[in-house]
Design a protein around this motif. Structure first.
Motif, PDB file in Angstrom:
ATOM      1  N   SER A  16      67.304  -6.751  -3.492  1.00  0.00           N
ATOM      2  CA  SER A  16      67.435  -7.525  -2.249  1.00  0.00           C
ATOM      3  C   SER A  16      68.539  -6.963  -1.368  1.00  0.00           C
ATOM      4  N   SER A  20      67.975  -5.129   2.245  1.00  0.00           N
ATOM      5  CA  SER A  20      68.653  -5.626   3.450  1.00  0.00           C
ATOM      6  C   SER A  20      69.427  -4.506   4.150  1.00  0.00           C
ATOM      7  N   ILE A  21      70.097  -3.683   3.360  1.00  0.00           N
ATOM      8  CA  ILE A  21      70.873  -2.581   3.933  1.00  0.00           C
ATOM      9  C   ILE A  21      69.963  -1.573   4.636  1.00  0.00           C
ATOM     10  N   PHE A  24      68.662  -2.919   7.862  1.00  0.00           N
ATOM     11  CA  PHE A  24      69.694  -2.830   8.892  1.00  0.00           C
ATOM     12  C   PHE A  24      69.787  -1.405   9.426  1.00  0.00           C
ATOM     13  N   ILE A 149      70.266  -9.608  13.367  1.00  0.00           N
ATOM     14  CA  ILE A 149      69.908  -8.815  12.183  1.00  0.00           C
ATOM     15  C   ILE A 149      71.130  -8.576  11.310  1.00  0.00           C
ATOM     16  N   SER A 150      72.272  -8.269  11.935  1.00  0.00           N
ATOM     17  CA  SER A 150      73.510  -8.020  11.179  1.00  0.00           C
ATOM     18  C   SER A 150      73.950  -9.273  10.431  1.00  0.00           C
ATOM     19  N   ALA A 153      71.589  -9.890   7.495  1.00  0.00           N
ATOM     20  CA  ALA A 153      71.834  -8.937   6.404  1.00  0.00           C
ATOM     21  C   ALA A 153      73.123  -9.291   5.665  1.00  0.00           C
ATOM     22  N   ILE A 157      73.430 -10.304   1.743  1.00  0.00           N
ATOM     23  CA  ILE A 157      74.238  -9.502   0.828  1.00  0.00           C
ATOM     24  C   ILE A 157      75.252 -10.373   0.088  1.00  0.00           C
TER      25      ILE A 157
END
Length: 270
Positions: A16, A20-21, A24, A149-150, A153, A157
């Motif tokens: 996950s 996510s990274i 991004f 989006i940031s 993410a 995280i």
């Protein structure tokens, strides 16, 4: 089956984070490419009574890439109602000079305001059209999209890291008795915690491999490529070398750090 279950939750959590990274990274590349396309199409138009010193303007404004003088022929053609060549040439001399200024990159609202302010200092420039309303809307939408989006993410995280930490703590409890016995016989901390670190490394490798396979499929998927084509951008969705090495490094470092924290916490409890 039991071994698979022991690894599954940690692998999914790491997967996950890596997913996510990479998402991004893809979004950041998309926005960068889209900004480049916007910069190519975006221009500031200025009207001047005299010929402008383009070199001086570029020196004063480093954001300026090129300054192109627009031909008045199209305007004269619309006004021409049977004028003689002499009158046409005279009209060309009396018409103001139009210039199209291209920028090195798609500017922020502040950069547009600064450029406009600097251009106004030139006495020969009578009018500046920066299309500020359309520019501001587009720029704010890009910033908002990247911010959303940031934030998404980051939340993903943080939550996943907490889940990984909890999963490693469960593994520590499972092997707590064995670790204590090894400690009584003088085994060093790293040896007592070898199982935990091995789990972290193996699961990091598995999660990285799964991410590699997943994004290799996504990056060649026709539907995904069609979506990028629709919005007029072309980017590398997944680089099998650089992107994979980045994700692998993040997975290994994160897993090892969390395992280290748990080992240190166990040491204090003993």
């Amino acid at each position: 089956m039991k071994s698979i279950k022991n690894h599954l939750s940690l692998v999914i959590a790491l997967l996950s984070i890596l997913f996510s990274i990479q998402i991004f990274i893809v979004v950041d590349r998309s926005i960068t490419t889209y900004k480049h396309n916007l910069a190519t199409n975006y221009a500031v138009v200025v009207v001047s009574q005299k010929k402008l010193d383009t070199k001086q303007l570029k020196q004063k404004n480093t954001i300026i890439d090129t300054i192109e003088k627009l031909s008045p022929d199209s305007v004269i053609k619309k006004l021409n109602t049977g004028m003689s060549k002499k009158n046409i040439e005279f009209l060309k001399l009396t018409l103001p000079k139009f210039y199209k200024i291209k920028l090195t990159h798609f500017p922020s609202t502040t950069e547009v305001d600064k450029l406009t302010s600097n251009l106004k200092k030139d006495k020969n420039i009578k009018k500046i059209e920066s299309f500020s309303n359309n520019h501001d809307t587009t720029y704010k939408l890009l910033v908002l999209f990247k911010t959303v989006i940031s934030a998404f993410a980051l939340v993903m995280i943080v939550v996943t890291i907490l889940l990984i930490f909890k999963e490693l703590r469960i593994w520590q409890f499972k092997h707590n008795e064995r670790m204590n016995i090894m400690g009584l016989f003088g085994a060093p901390t790293w040896l007592r915690s070898a199982v935990l670190f091995r789990l972290a490394i193996v699961d990091a490798l598995i999660a990285s491999a799964l991410t590699f396979v997943l994004f290799s499929i996504i990056s060649t998927n026709e539907w995904v490529l069609e979506q990028f084509k629709t919005i007029g951008i072309s980017i590398v969705i997944f680089d099998p070398v650089s992107d994979f090495l980045i994700l692998l490094g993040i997975a290994l470092i994160l897993s090892m750090l969390l395992a280290s924290f748990i080992v240190l916490g166990h040491k204090e409890e003993v």
